[in-house]
Write a protein that holds these residues in place. Sequence first.
Motif, PDB file in Angstrom:
ATOM      1  N   GLY A  34      -0.564  -0.987   9.474  1.00 16.97           N
ATOM      2  CA  GLY A  34      -1.516  -0.143   8.769  1.00 16.97           C
ATOM      3  C   GLY A  34      -2.745   0.250   9.549  1.00 16.97           C
ATOM      4  O   GLY A  34      -3.656   0.873   9.000  1.00 16.97           O
ATOM      5  N   THR A  35      -2.796  -0.073  10.856  1.00 15.36           N
ATOM      6  CA  THR A  35      -3.980   0.225  11.660  1.00 15.36           C
ATOM      7  C   THR A  35      -3.642   1.239  12.755  1.00 15.36           C
ATOM      8  O   THR A  35      -2.808   0.958  13.620  1.00 15.36           O
ATOM      9  N   VAL A  36      -4.282   2.388  12.703  1.00 12.28           N
ATOM     10  CA  VAL A  36      -4.110   3.395  13.765  1.00 12.28           C
ATOM     11  C   VAL A  36      -4.858   2.910  15.005  1.00 12.28           C
ATOM     12  O   VAL A  36      -6.063   2.658  14.943  1.00 12.28           O
ATOM     13  N   ASN A  37      -4.147   2.790  16.092  1.00 15.34           N
ATOM     14  CA  ASN A  37      -4.778   2.226  17.299  1.00 15.34           C
ATOM     15  C   ASN A  37      -4.723   3.234  18.441  1.00 15.34           C
ATOM     16  O   ASN A  37      -3.883   3.140  19.330  1.00 15.34           O
ATOM     17  N   ILE A  38      -5.649   4.202  18.427  1.00 13.79           N
ATOM     18  CA  ILE A  38      -5.719   5.127  19.553  1.00 13.79           C
ATOM     19  C   ILE A  38      -6.516   4.520  20.712  1.00 13.79           C
ATOM     20  O   ILE A  38      -6.736   5.178  21.733  1.00 13.79           O
ATOM     21  N   ALA A  39      -6.927   3.251  20.533  1.00 13.83           N
ATOM     22  CA  ALA A  39      -7.618   2.547  21.612  1.00 13.83           C
ATOM     23  C   ALA A  39      -6.660   2.055  22.680  1.00 13.83           C
ATOM     24  O   ALA A  39      -7.090   1.400  23.638  1.00 13.83           O
ATOM     25  N   LEU A  40      -5.370   2.354  22.560  1.00 10.34           N
ATOM     26  CA  LEU A  40      -4.392   1.913  23.550  1.00 10.34           C
ATOM     27  C   LEU A  40      -4.768   2.360  24.954  1.00 10.34           C
ATOM     28  O   LEU A  40      -4.551   1.635  25.927  1.00 10.34           O
ATOM     29  N   GLU A  41      -5.329   3.548  25.062  1.00 16.89           N
ATOM     30  CA  GLU A  41      -5.732   4.064  26.372  1.00 16.89           C
ATOM     31  C   GLU A  41      -6.752   3.139  27.032  1.00 16.89           C
ATOM     32  O   GLU A  41      -6.607   2.745  28.198  1.00 16.89           O
ATOM     33  N   THR A 164      12.852 -10.314  10.646  1.00 17.19           N
ATOM     34  CA  THR A 164      12.125 -11.557  10.432  1.00 17.19           C
ATOM     35  C   THR A 164      11.158 -11.427   9.254  1.00 17.19           C
ATOM     36  O   THR A 164      10.793 -10.318   8.843  1.00 17.19           O
ATOM     37  N   ARG A 165      10.746 -12.561   8.725  1.00 14.84           N
ATOM     38  CA  ARG A 165       9.771 -12.563   7.634  1.00 14.84           C
ATOM     39  C   ARG A 165       8.446 -11.970   8.086  1.00 14.84           C
ATOM     40  O   ARG A 165       7.784 -11.244   7.331  1.00 14.84           O
ATOM     41  N   PHE A 166       8.050 -12.300   9.325  1.00 11.44           N
ATOM     42  CA  PHE A 166       6.797 -11.742   9.847  1.00 11.44           C
ATOM     43  C   PHE A 166       6.846 -10.216   9.838  1.00 11.44           C
ATOM     44  O   PHE A 166       5.891  -9.552   9.412  1.00 11.44           O
ATOM     45  N   GLY A 167       7.947  -9.642  10.332  1.00 12.13           N
ATOM     46  CA  GLY A 167       8.070  -8.193  10.382  1.00 12.13           C
ATOM     47  C   GLY A 167       8.056  -7.568   9.005  1.00 12.13           C
ATOM     48  O   GLY A 167       7.445  -6.508   8.787  1.00 12.13           O
ATOM     49  N   LEU A 168       8.724  -8.213   8.047  1.00 13.59           N
ATOM     50  CA  LEU A 168       8.735  -7.697   6.681  1.00 13.59           C
ATOM     51  C   LEU A 168       7.329  -7.690   6.100  1.00 13.59           C
ATOM     52  O   LEU A 168       6.905  -6.709   5.465  1.00 13.59           O
ATOM     53  N   ARG A 169       6.587  -8.755   6.338  1.00 14.75           N
ATOM     54  CA  ARG A 169       5.219  -8.816   5.812  1.00 14.75           C
ATOM     55  C   ARG A 169       4.309  -7.803   6.494  1.00 14.75           C
ATOM     56  O   ARG A 169       3.461  -7.181   5.853  1.00 14.75           O
ATOM     57  N   LEU A 170       4.486  -7.647   7.809  1.00 10.47           N
ATOM     58  CA  LEU A 170       3.669  -6.680   8.530  1.00 10.47           C
ATOM     59  C   LEU A 170       3.936  -5.270   8.017  1.00 10.47           C
ATOM     60  O   LEU A 170       2.992  -4.495   7.777  1.00 10.47           O
ATOM     61  N   ARG A 171       5.192  -4.928   7.842  1.00  8.83           N
ATOM     62  CA  ARG A 171       5.532  -3.593   7.348  1.00  8.83           C
ATOM     63  C   ARG A 171       5.040  -3.385   5.917  1.00  8.83           C
ATOM     64  O   ARG A 171       4.618  -2.287   5.539  1.00  8.83           O
ATOM     65  N   ALA A 172       5.081  -4.443   5.118  1.00 10.57           N
ATOM     66  CA  ALA A 172       4.576  -4.344   3.749  1.00 10.57           C
ATOM     67  C   ALA A 172       3.084  -4.032   3.733  1.00 10.57           C
ATOM     68  O   ALA A 172       2.604  -3.256   2.899  1.00 10.57           O
ATOM     69  N   CYS A 173       2.357  -4.618   4.686  1.00  4.53           N
ATOM     70  CA  CYS A 173       0.911  -4.360   4.762  1.00  4.53           C
ATOM     71  C   CYS A 173       0.617  -2.926   5.193  1.00  4.53           C
ATOM     72  O   CYS A 173      -0.456  -2.394   4.896  1.00  4.53           O
ATOM     73  N   GLY A 174       1.541  -2.306   5.890  1.00  6.71           N
ATOM     74  CA  GLY A 174       1.358  -0.924   6.291  1.00  6.71           C
ATOM     75  C   GLY A 174       1.833   0.077   5.249  1.00  6.71           C
ATOM     76  O   GLY A 174       1.442   1.242   5.292  1.00  6.71           O
ATOM     77  N   GLU A 175       2.671  -0.389   4.343  1.00 12.03           N
ATOM     78  CA  GLU A 175       3.195   0.508   3.305  1.00 12.03           C
ATOM     79  C   GLU A 175       2.432   0.361   1.987  1.00 12.03           C
ATOM     80  O   GLU A 175       1.940   1.336   1.432  1.00 12.03           O
ATOM     81  N   HIS A 176       2.345  -0.862   1.486  1.00 12.06           N
ATOM     82  CA  HIS A 176       1.702  -1.110   0.186  1.00 12.06           C
ATOM     83  C   HIS A 176       0.881  -2.398   0.295  1.00 12.06           C
ATOM     84  O   HIS A 176       1.312  -3.465  -0.189  1.00 12.06           O
ATOM     85  N   PRO A 177      -0.307  -2.324   0.910  1.00 16.65           N
ATOM     86  CA  PRO A 177      -1.086  -3.547   1.142  1.00 16.65           C
ATOM     87  C   PRO A 177      -1.460  -4.296  -0.128  1.00 16.65           C
ATOM     88  O   PRO A 177      -1.461  -5.530  -0.141  1.00 16.65           O
ATOM     89  N   HIS A 178      -1.784  -3.584  -1.197  1.00 20.89           N
ATOM     90  CA  HIS A 178      -2.190  -4.272  -2.422  1.00 20.89           C
ATOM     91  C   HIS A 178      -0.998  -4.962  -3.083  1.00 20.89           C
ATOM     92  O   HIS A 178      -1.149  -6.055  -3.648  1.00 20.89           O
ATOM     93  N   ALA A 179       0.171  -4.351  -2.988  1.00 20.60           N
ATOM     94  CA  ALA A 179       1.370  -5.007  -3.503  1.00 20.60           C
ATOM     95  C   ALA A 179       1.687  -6.249  -2.673  1.00 20.60           C
ATOM     96  O   ALA A 179       2.085  -7.283  -3.216  1.00 20.60           O
ATOM     97  N   ALA A 180       1.496  -6.130  -1.352  1.00 20.04           N
ATOM     98  CA  ALA A 180       1.718  -7.287  -0.485  1.00 20.04           C
ATOM     99  C   ALA A 180       0.741  -8.403  -0.829  1.00 20.04           C
ATOM    100  O   ALA A 180       1.117  -9.584  -0.877  1.00 20.04           O
ATOM    101  N   ALA A 181      -0.519  -8.038  -1.063  1.00 18.92           N
ATOM    102  CA  ALA A 181      -1.529  -9.048  -1.406  1.00 18.92           C
ATOM    103  C   ALA A 181      -1.197  -9.743  -2.724  1.00 18.92           C
ATOM    104  O   ALA A 181      -1.463 -10.939  -2.897  1.00 18.92           O
TER     105      ALA A 181
END
Length: 302
Positions: A34-41, A164-181
Amino acid sequence: MEAFLSLAFLVQIVRISVPYVLASLGGTFSERGGTVNIALEGIMLTGAFGFVLGAHVSGSPLVGLLAGCGAGIALSALFALATIRFGADQIVCGVAVNLLAVGVTRFALKMVWDSSSNSSRVESIEPLARAEGTTGIVLGVLTHPLILLAAVLVVGGHFLLFRTRFGLRLRACGEHPHAAASLGIKVRWMRLYGVLLSGLLAGLAGVWLASDQHQFTDNMTGGRGYIALAAMIVGKWRPGLAAVACLLFGAADAIQMTLGGAGIAIPSQFLQMLPYLLTIVAVVGFMGRARPPAAVGQPYED
């Protein structure tokens, strides 16, 4: 035409694509959370400087590798503090981090090497096997630790995100953070992990750049972080597809270099803009077909 079908050209594509692949994988982890990271540069640039400084002080490229990755994580932590902890605008903070990285590395370059353009040469990370001729070219790719690591990370990144569970939780935070919470997932922490992973991978991309050139040069990333973000979008936020897109952009870079070295009557300015032109065309062409994570770029509030 033979130049574009040669083994050397294909090897060049792979070598050019490595930092794109690593940085795009980092961007994928960050944006899936859920975090746009244009700081990659800026993180890539800091990682490159960290590698050279670490290798210069210690005389060991392994220490440089650790320093480069550490520098990437440190700068991404600063970005995460501003965006995740304090809810600052992610685009503005990303731009600020990129500008900060340019200024800090330029200042440190002057302080350490008394130069405003480049550092002294350092020992680089070398392939595990060596040989002459065509065999040496192939072995240089197949046995280079960072190239092998990039391939493993793409496969591992896909597994981590989608198996993995970690990946599922990470994706949930990017899709529906309040539902994940509501399910007990700590959204801020998951987003922090995604940003820190992106910092590690972008720092590693910077390590490759500096190691490949045996030195640090001012602003040496040259927009690669933004191209990596474009590859991530073209790859629909999936590690494998993003890596394929990175190879496409790497091919554009390799074509530009090959044409420039062949003495063909094409303005050098056009050749230099070719990779960036392809980036714009690719993003415009795929933007409507690629659906980003629903909550990406939106600050999370408890």
